[in-house]
Design a protein around this motif. Structure first.
Motif, PDB file in Angstrom:
ATOM      1  N   UNK A 176       0.764  -1.266   0.110  1.00  0.00           N
ATOM      2  CA  UNK A 176       0.010  -0.015   0.202  1.00  0.00           C
ATOM      3  C   UNK A 176       0.924   1.094   0.015  1.00  0.00           C
ATOM      4  N   UNK A 177       2.078   1.183   0.676  1.00  0.00           N
ATOM      5  CA  UNK A 177       2.972   2.186   0.563  1.00  0.00           C
ATOM      6  C   UNK A 177       3.334   2.472  -0.962  1.00  0.00           C
ATOM      7  N   UNK A 178       3.497   1.447  -1.745  1.00  0.00           N
ATOM      8  CA  UNK A 178       3.904   1.673  -3.218  1.00  0.00           C
ATOM      9  C   UNK A 178       2.580   2.224  -3.819  1.00  0.00           C
ATOM     10  N   UNK A 179       1.555   1.811  -3.570  1.00  0.00           N
ATOM     11  CA  UNK A 179       0.171   2.092  -4.149  1.00  0.00           C
ATOM     12  C   UNK A 179      -0.035   3.766  -4.005  1.00  0.00           C
ATOM     13  N   UNK A 180       0.282   4.051  -2.783  1.00  0.00           N
ATOM     14  CA  UNK A 180       0.097   5.648  -2.457  1.00  0.00           C
ATOM     15  C   UNK A 180       1.068   6.437  -3.253  1.00  0.00           C
ATOM     16  N   UNK A 181       2.153   5.998  -3.565  1.00  0.00           N
ATOM     17  CA  UNK A 181       3.036   6.731  -4.639  1.00  0.00           C
ATOM     18  C   UNK A 181       2.499   6.584  -5.899  1.00  0.00           C
ATOM     19  N   UNK A 182       1.765   5.547  -6.388  1.00  0.00           N
ATOM     20  CA  UNK A 182       1.415   5.307  -7.585  1.00  0.00           C
ATOM     21  C   UNK A 182       0.020   6.057  -7.931  1.00  0.00           C
ATOM     22  N   UNK A 183      -0.997   6.188  -6.685  1.00  0.00           N
ATOM     23  CA  UNK A 183      -2.077   7.078  -6.924  1.00  0.00           C
ATOM     24  C   UNK A 183      -1.687   8.566  -6.971  1.00  0.00           C
ATOM     25  N   UNK A 198       7.402   7.700  -2.899  1.00  0.00           N
ATOM     26  CA  UNK A 198       7.976   6.562  -3.525  1.00  0.00           C
ATOM     27  C   UNK A 198       9.286   6.124  -2.722  1.00  0.00           C
ATOM     28  N   UNK A 199      10.026   7.396  -2.175  1.00  0.00           N
ATOM     29  CA  UNK A 199      11.238   7.023  -1.397  1.00  0.00           C
ATOM     30  C   UNK A 199      10.874   6.231  -0.269  1.00  0.00           C
ATOM     31  N   UNK A 200       9.648   6.948   0.229  1.00  0.00           N
ATOM     32  CA  UNK A 200       9.234   5.979   1.669  1.00  0.00           C
ATOM     33  C   UNK A 200       9.102   4.525   1.403  1.00  0.00           C
ATOM     34  N   UNK A 201       8.249   4.309   0.366  1.00  0.00           N
ATOM     35  CA  UNK A 201       8.165   2.975  -0.139  1.00  0.00           C
ATOM     36  C   UNK A 201       9.225   2.417  -0.214  1.00  0.00           C
ATOM     37  N   UNK A 202      10.342   2.598  -0.964  1.00  0.00           N
ATOM     38  CA  UNK A 202      11.502   2.092  -1.268  1.00  0.00           C
ATOM     39  C   UNK A 202      12.180   1.787   0.277  1.00  0.00           C
ATOM     40  N   UNK A 203      12.303   2.583   0.887  1.00  0.00           N
ATOM     41  CA  UNK A 203      12.795   2.516   2.198  1.00  0.00           C
ATOM     42  C   UNK A 203      12.368   1.459   3.180  1.00  0.00           C
ATOM     43  N   UNK A 204      10.915   1.306   3.159  1.00  0.00           N
ATOM     44  CA  UNK A 204      10.233   0.346   3.807  1.00  0.00           C
ATOM     45  C   UNK A 204      10.297  -0.879   3.205  1.00  0.00           C
ATOM     46  N   UNK A 205      10.333  -1.095   1.849  1.00  0.00           N
ATOM     47  CA  UNK A 205      10.636  -2.315   1.107  1.00  0.00           C
ATOM     48  C   UNK A 205      11.930  -2.834   1.468  1.00  0.00           C
ATOM     49  N   UNK A 206      12.890  -2.004   1.464  1.00  0.00           N
ATOM     50  CA  UNK A 206      14.438  -2.555   1.875  1.00  0.00           C
ATOM     51  C   UNK A 206      14.457  -3.108   3.069  1.00  0.00           C
ATOM     52  N   UNK A 207      13.922  -2.346   4.048  1.00  0.00           N
ATOM     53  CA  UNK A 207      13.974  -2.747   5.308  1.00  0.00           C
ATOM     54  C   UNK A 207      13.268  -4.020   5.766  1.00  0.00           C
ATOM     55  N   UNK A 208      12.139  -4.335   5.107  1.00  0.00           N
ATOM     56  CA  UNK A 208      11.402  -5.350   5.090  1.00  0.00           C
ATOM     57  C   UNK A 208      11.333  -6.643   4.255  1.00  0.00           C
ATOM     58  N   UNK A 209      12.282  -6.306   3.120  1.00  0.00           N
ATOM     59  CA  UNK A 209      12.659  -7.241   2.061  1.00  0.00           C
ATOM     60  C   UNK A 209      11.541  -7.922   1.236  1.00  0.00           C
ATOM     61  N   UNK A 210      10.269  -6.988   1.171  1.00  0.00           N
ATOM     62  CA  UNK A 210       9.211  -7.236   0.212  1.00  0.00           C
ATOM     63  C   UNK A 210       8.691  -6.164  -0.687  1.00  0.00           C
ATOM     64  N   UNK A 211       8.386  -6.527  -1.694  1.00  0.00           N
ATOM     65  CA  UNK A 211       7.774  -5.479  -2.724  1.00  0.00           C
ATOM     66  C   UNK A 211       8.834  -4.669  -3.281  1.00  0.00           C
ATOM     67  N   UNK A 212      10.305  -5.035  -3.305  1.00  0.00           N
ATOM     68  CA  UNK A 212      11.360  -4.265  -3.534  1.00  0.00           C
ATOM     69  C   UNK A 212      11.136  -3.613  -5.038  1.00  0.00           C
ATOM     70  N   UNK A 213      10.955  -4.723  -6.023  1.00  0.00           N
ATOM     71  CA  UNK A 213      10.785  -4.291  -7.298  1.00  0.00           C
ATOM     72  C   UNK A 213       9.722  -3.163  -7.533  1.00  0.00           C
ATOM     73  N   UNK A 218       7.997   2.200  -9.032  1.00  0.00           N
ATOM     74  CA  UNK A 218       7.214   3.700  -9.021  1.00  0.00           C
ATOM     75  C   UNK A 218       8.172   4.703  -8.675  1.00  0.00           C
ATOM     76  N   UNK A 219       9.369   4.502  -8.023  1.00  0.00           N
ATOM     77  CA  UNK A 219      10.342   5.752  -7.643  1.00  0.00           C
ATOM     78  C   UNK A 219      10.939   5.950  -9.343  1.00  0.00           C
ATOM     79  N   UNK A 220      11.378   4.909  -9.976  1.00  0.00           N
ATOM     80  CA  UNK A 220      11.963   5.220 -11.330  1.00  0.00           C
ATOM     81  C   UNK A 220      10.968   5.900 -12.169  1.00  0.00           C
ATOM     82  N   UNK A 221       9.756   5.455 -12.074  1.00  0.00           N
ATOM     83  CA  UNK A 221       8.847   6.160 -13.025  1.00  0.00           C
ATOM     84  C   UNK A 221       8.726   7.596 -12.671  1.00  0.00           C
ATOM     85  N   UNK A 222       8.415   7.750 -11.364  1.00  0.00           N
ATOM     86  CA  UNK A 222       8.287   9.207 -10.921  1.00  0.00           C
ATOM     87  C   UNK A 222       9.455  10.007 -11.101  1.00  0.00           C
TER      88      UNK A 222
END
Length: 338
Positions: A176-183, A198-213, A218-222
């Protein structure tokens, strides 16, 4: 003999088969309730495929046996669409929270292959008090709303999902953090806010090891939209991570964006190099398959225009990719494409 001569019946040894589906329906309707139940029970015993047996067991009123057969079929399914079908049948055999959990699982399988509108009925009236279940359901509702170009619906589903997921530590928080950036990017057209989210989503994804791609995509597109140099590294990483995570849909959209961004940024040579790599990978992925994920999915919808673009715009000789050529011909034959 007269009926046999019409071709409406087919004899194979001692077995007589109705050749027309309507005749089979009429014949079934002529049976009384007890005969129909007995027929379904008999079919359930002779059919070897558990998904087919499950349908007949349910029609015969054996809900628990039908549920077990459907779950067995779901466990051995070879594609998300097939698995969703079996889970949906299993859910219809249950009541309450157990049924809701299976309906949500089935909806997620459909969402995984981009069949969001097909997932919508499974979420109608979904009764769950589980915060994670609520969050998962709203992640799908968000995409359904996006498909329907309902921006307010996207925002509502996002808000409800984020509120339910907060503090759970579940992977749905990252999704949902990824989706927030997408919306923010695709519905609100607020690229600066999308970058921050998107930066927040990447940080969260890296910390938890899920949905990193997904987060990197989303960050690259933005980043490209705001002309930030990090677009290339993040889209490239999204492709690599998506391949490792088995996120084929994310791999496709990140790869397509990476090529498009290089083309429009004036580096066509790099775009062609990446396109050649992508085409070779796609051809390998399609070997021995009708569709990328087994059933038709959103991945195939991404691959269809990419084929034409690579051929007509980038000038690739597509005969070098025979599996992709066969897939493209198969796609052209679909009624929705004709």
């Amino acid at each position: 003999g007269t009926v046999m001569e019409t071709g409406l019946l087919r004899r194979d040894g001692d077995t007589v088969t109705l050749r027309h589906g309507l005749l089979a329906e009429v014949a079934a309707e002529m049976l009384d309730a007890g005969q129909r139940i007995a027929l379904h029970e008999r079919l359930a015993t002779v059919l070897t495929e558990p998904g087919q047996a499950a349908r007949h067991l349910l029609a015969a009123g054996h809900r628990h046996r039908a549920h077990d057969a459907a779950m067995c079929a779901a466990a051995t399914a070879t594609s998300p669409g097939e698995r969703a079908q079996h889970l949906g049948l299993a859910a219809s055999c249950l009541d309450g929270s157990e049924a809701a959990a299976l309906r949500l699982d089935a909806a997620e399988q459909l969402a995984q292959v981009g069949q969001y509108l097909a997932a919508a009925p499974l979420l109608d009236g979904l009764d769950t008090d589980d915060p994670i279940g609520v969050a998962r359901a709203n992640a799908i509702r968000l995409r359904i709303a996006y498909e329907q170009m309902d921006r307010d619906g996207c925002r509502r589903a996002l808000a409800d999902g984020v509120a339910a997921a907060a503090g759970t530590g579940h992977p749905i928080e990252v999704r949902l953090a990824c989706e927030a950036a997408f919306v923010a990017l695709m519905a609100d057209f607020d690229v600066e806010r999308a970058m921050d989210l998107a930066h927040r989503a990447v940080q969260m994804a890296d910390e938890r090891g899920v949905h990193r791609a997904r987060a990197r995509y989303v960050l690259g597109t933005a980043a490209y939209f705001v002309a930030a140099s990090e677009w290339e590294s993040n889209l490239s990483m999204a492709v690599t991570l998506a391949r490792a995570e088995g996120e084929i849909a994310v791999e496709c959209v990140a790869g397509n964006n990476l090529i498009s961004c290089h083309e429009s940024s004036g580096i066509p040579e790099r775009a062609r190099e990446i396109a050649d790599e992508r085409l070779s990978e796609i051809d390998r992925m399609l070997a021995g398959k009708d569709y990328a994920l087994g059933d038709f999915s959103v991945v195939d919808a991404y691959l269809f225009p990419f084929f034409h673009w690579a051929n007509a715009y980038l000038g690739f000789d597509m005969s070098r990719y025979p599996n992709y050529v066969a897939h493209h011909e198969r796609m052209k034959a679909r009624p929705a494409v004709k």
